[in-house]
Scaffold this active site. Structure first.
Site, PDB file in Angstrom:
ATOM      1  N   ARG A  39       0.824  -1.225   0.000  1.00 24.20           N
ATOM      2  CA  ARG A  39       0.000   0.000   0.000  1.00 24.20           C
ATOM      3  C   ARG A  39       0.852   1.267   0.000  1.00 24.20           C
ATOM      4  NH1 ARG A  39      -2.587  -3.726  -1.022  1.00 24.20           N
ATOM      5  NH2 ARG A  39      -4.469  -4.464  -0.006  1.00 24.20           N
ATOM      6  N   SER A  88     -10.901  -0.741   3.280  1.00 25.70           N
ATOM      7  CA  SER A  88     -10.104  -1.239   4.414  1.00 25.70           C
ATOM      8  C   SER A  88      -9.594  -0.058   5.233  1.00 25.70           C
ATOM      9  CB  SER A  88      -8.911  -2.052   3.918  1.00 25.70           C
ATOM     10  OG  SER A  88      -9.361  -3.212   3.277  1.00 25.70           O
ATOM     11  N   GLU A 158      -4.894   2.763   7.092  1.00 25.08           N
ATOM     12  CA  GLU A 158      -4.681   2.685   5.640  1.00 25.08           C
ATOM     13  C   GLU A 158      -5.385   3.875   4.988  1.00 25.08           C
ATOM     14  OE1 GLU A 158      -5.237  -1.116   3.732  1.00 25.08           O
ATOM     15  OE2 GLU A 158      -5.900  -0.168   1.881  1.00 25.08           O
TER      16      GLU A 158
HETATM   17  C1  LIG Z   1     -15.303   0.195  -0.768  1.00 26.63           C
HETATM   18  C2  LIG Z   1     -13.808   0.296  -0.972  1.00 26.63           C
HETATM   19  C3  LIG Z   1     -13.061  -0.880  -1.078  1.00 26.63           C
HETATM   20  C4  LIG Z   1     -11.682  -0.810  -1.237  1.00 26.63           C
HETATM   21  N1  LIG Z   1     -10.973  -1.975  -1.361  1.00 26.63           N
HETATM   22  C5  LIG Z   1      -9.636  -1.913  -1.538  1.00 26.63           C
HETATM   23  C6  LIG Z   1      -8.857  -3.105  -1.709  1.00 26.63           C
HETATM   24  O1  LIG Z   1      -9.376  -4.212  -1.690  1.00 26.63           O
HETATM   25  N2  LIG Z   1      -7.515  -2.971  -1.889  1.00 26.63           N
HETATM   26  C7  LIG Z   1      -6.912  -1.754  -1.915  1.00 26.63           C
HETATM   27  O2  LIG Z   1      -5.696  -1.706  -2.086  1.00 26.63           O
HETATM   28  N3  LIG Z   1      -7.609  -0.611  -1.743  1.00 26.63           N
HETATM   29  C8  LIG Z   1      -8.954  -0.684  -1.567  1.00 26.63           C
HETATM   30  N4  LIG Z   1      -9.662   0.480  -1.412  1.00 26.63           N
HETATM   31  C9  LIG Z   1      -8.913   1.752  -1.375  1.00 26.63           C
HETATM   32  C10 LIG Z   1      -8.676   2.332  -2.777  1.00 26.63           C
HETATM   33  O3  LIG Z   1      -7.753   1.549  -3.485  1.00 26.63           O
HETATM   34  C11 LIG Z   1      -8.102   3.703  -2.568  1.00 26.63           C
HETATM   35  O4  LIG Z   1      -9.082   4.473  -1.940  1.00 26.63           O
HETATM   36  C12 LIG Z   1      -7.634   4.336  -3.860  1.00 26.63           C
HETATM   37  O5  LIG Z   1      -6.695   5.329  -3.542  1.00 26.63           O
HETATM   38  C13 LIG Z   1      -8.807   4.931  -4.628  1.00 26.63           C
HETATM   39  O6  LIG Z   1      -8.343   5.622  -5.785  1.00 26.63           O
HETATM   40  P1  LIG Z   1      -9.209   6.767  -6.425  1.00 26.63           P
HETATM   41  O7  LIG Z   1      -8.448   7.220  -7.618  1.00 26.63           O
HETATM   42  O8  LIG Z   1     -10.617   6.295  -6.586  1.00 26.63           O
HETATM   43  O9  LIG Z   1      -9.237   7.821  -5.216  1.00 26.63           O
HETATM   44  P2  LIG Z   1      -8.819   9.324  -5.116  1.00 26.63           P
HETATM   45  O10 LIG Z   1      -9.344   9.769  -3.784  1.00 26.63           O
HETATM   46  O11 LIG Z   1      -9.212  10.083  -6.336  1.00 26.63           O
HETATM   47  O12 LIG Z   1      -7.254   9.291  -5.036  1.00 26.63           O
HETATM   48  C14 LIG Z   1      -6.575   8.715  -3.945  1.00 26.63           C
HETATM   49  C15 LIG Z   1      -5.249   9.492  -3.744  1.00 26.63           C
HETATM   50  O13 LIG Z   1      -4.456   9.464  -4.936  1.00 26.63           O
HETATM   51  C16 LIG Z   1      -4.206  10.791  -5.400  1.00 26.63           C
HETATM   52  N5  LIG Z   1      -4.359  10.775  -6.851  1.00 26.63           N
HETATM   53  C17 LIG Z   1      -5.496  10.592  -7.567  1.00 26.63           C
HETATM   54  N6  LIG Z   1      -5.230  10.626  -8.874  1.00 26.63           N
HETATM   55  C18 LIG Z   1      -3.891  10.812  -8.990  1.00 26.63           C
HETATM   56  C19 LIG Z   1      -2.997  10.932 -10.094  1.00 26.63           C
HETATM   57  N7  LIG Z   1      -3.426  10.884 -11.364  1.00 26.63           N
HETATM   58  N8  LIG Z   1      -1.658  11.118  -9.837  1.00 26.63           N
HETATM   59  C20 LIG Z   1      -1.216  11.179  -8.557  1.00 26.63           C
HETATM   60  N9  LIG Z   1      -2.008  11.069  -7.473  1.00 26.63           N
HETATM   61  C21 LIG Z   1      -3.328  10.895  -7.695  1.00 26.63           C
HETATM   62  C22 LIG Z   1      -5.245  11.671  -4.742  1.00 26.63           C
HETATM   63  O14 LIG Z   1      -4.758  12.989  -4.576  1.00 26.63           O
HETATM   64  C23 LIG Z   1      -5.441  10.964  -3.405  1.00 26.63           C
HETATM   65  O15 LIG Z   1      -4.429  11.335  -2.482  1.00 26.63           O
HETATM   66  C24 LIG Z   1     -11.028   0.451  -1.276  1.00 26.63           C
HETATM   67  C25 LIG Z   1     -11.781   1.636  -1.163  1.00 26.63           C
HETATM   68  C26 LIG Z   1     -13.163   1.558  -1.020  1.00 26.63           C
HETATM   69  C27 LIG Z   1     -13.947   2.847  -0.917  1.00 26.63           C
END
Ligand SMILES: Cc1cc2nc3c(=O)[nH]c(=O)nc-3n(C[C@H](O)[C@H](O)[C@H](O)COP(=O)(O)OP(=O)(O)OC[C@H]3O[C@@H](n4cnc5c(N)ncnc54)[C@H](O)[C@@H]3O)c2cc1C
Length: 172
Positions: A39, A88, A158
């Site tokens: 992670r 998580s 996390e």
């Molecule tokens: C219901 C649920 C289940 C999940 N299950 C898992 C799992 O099984 N395993 C796991 O590992 N994780 C899991 N997660 C966590 C998920 O992987 C993280 O929340 C992930 O960061 C989501 O990415 P996002 O782009 O949707 O989120 P965002 O909130 O858009 O981004 C997350 C972070 O990355 C940054 N970011 C976004 N885009 C970029 C970019 N292009 N360049 C640089 N930084 C960027 C943002 O600023 C922020 O700090 C789960 C989350 C939820 C809500």
């Protein structure tokens, strides 16, 4: 953040990724250069990723679809995916599962305001409808305290929390 599940992580399939920094400079990194661990990656926090090349493994489309279906079924049965949750909550400590430690500390189903430790998977915190950020954070800190008292292990968040820590949240 090297997301992963079911024995696989982004680092297993990433070939390379392109990012741009705040000065407008492009950085193309091969996966091993990104320092992926559980992670986590060592990518500088001001990089914005714009593209990535992923490398899958050969298989028939039926076999791939079946694997995807099996994972979706397993996830549906073991995680509260239809509720309001941030996923998580705590990282798995090395060689341990966070949910098992939380369960052992008796926190399954525990509530604070509108926040609740999921009964389905106790490493998930749920907003039952009226949870404030302070409810969720306070509940998470209470879980950490109880798990440490019971097992001697201090769980690491996390979920990344931003903003000002509430008075009830406890120390980061
Ligand atoms: C219901 C649920 C289940 C999940 N299950 C898992 C799992 O099984 N395993 C796991 O590992 N994780 C899991 N997660 C966590 C998920 O992987 C993280 O929340 C992930 O960061 C989501 O990415 P996002 O782009 O949707 O989120 P965002 O909130 O858009 O981004 C997350 C972070 O990355 C940054 N970011 C976004 N885009 C970029 C970019 N292009 N360049 C640089 N930084 C960027 C943002 O600023 C922020 O700090 C789960 C989350 C939820 C809500």
């Amino acid at each position: 953040m090297n997301a992963g599940a079911y024995e696989a992580e982004i680092k297993d399939v990433l070939f390379d990724a392109t990012a741009i920094d705040r000065q407008g400079k492009l950085h193309i990194s091969k996966a091993p250069d990104l320092g992926f661990t559980y992670r986590h990656s060592n990518a500088p926090s001001d990089w914005i990723f714009t593209s990535a090349t992923l490398q899958g493994s050969d298989d028939s489309s039926e076999a791939i679809a079946a694997r995807m279906e099996n994972i979706a079924i397993a996830r549906e049965g073991s995680q509260p995916i239809r509720e309001r949750t941030g996923g998580s909550t705590f990282k798995n400590p090395k060689g341990q599962k966070a949910w098992e430690l939380i369960d052992r500390a008796g926190c399954r189903g525990m509530q604070r305001g509108g926040a609740q430790v999921s009964n389905t998977h106790c490493n998930f915190l749920i907003n039952t409808g009226s949870a404030t950020a302070a409810d969720l954070e306070g509940l998470g800190e209470e879980v950490r305290r109880r798990v440490e008292d019971e097992t001697g292990i201090l769980l690491e968040w996390e979920i990344r929390r931003i903003g000002v820590l509430s008075a009830v949240g406890g120390a980061l």
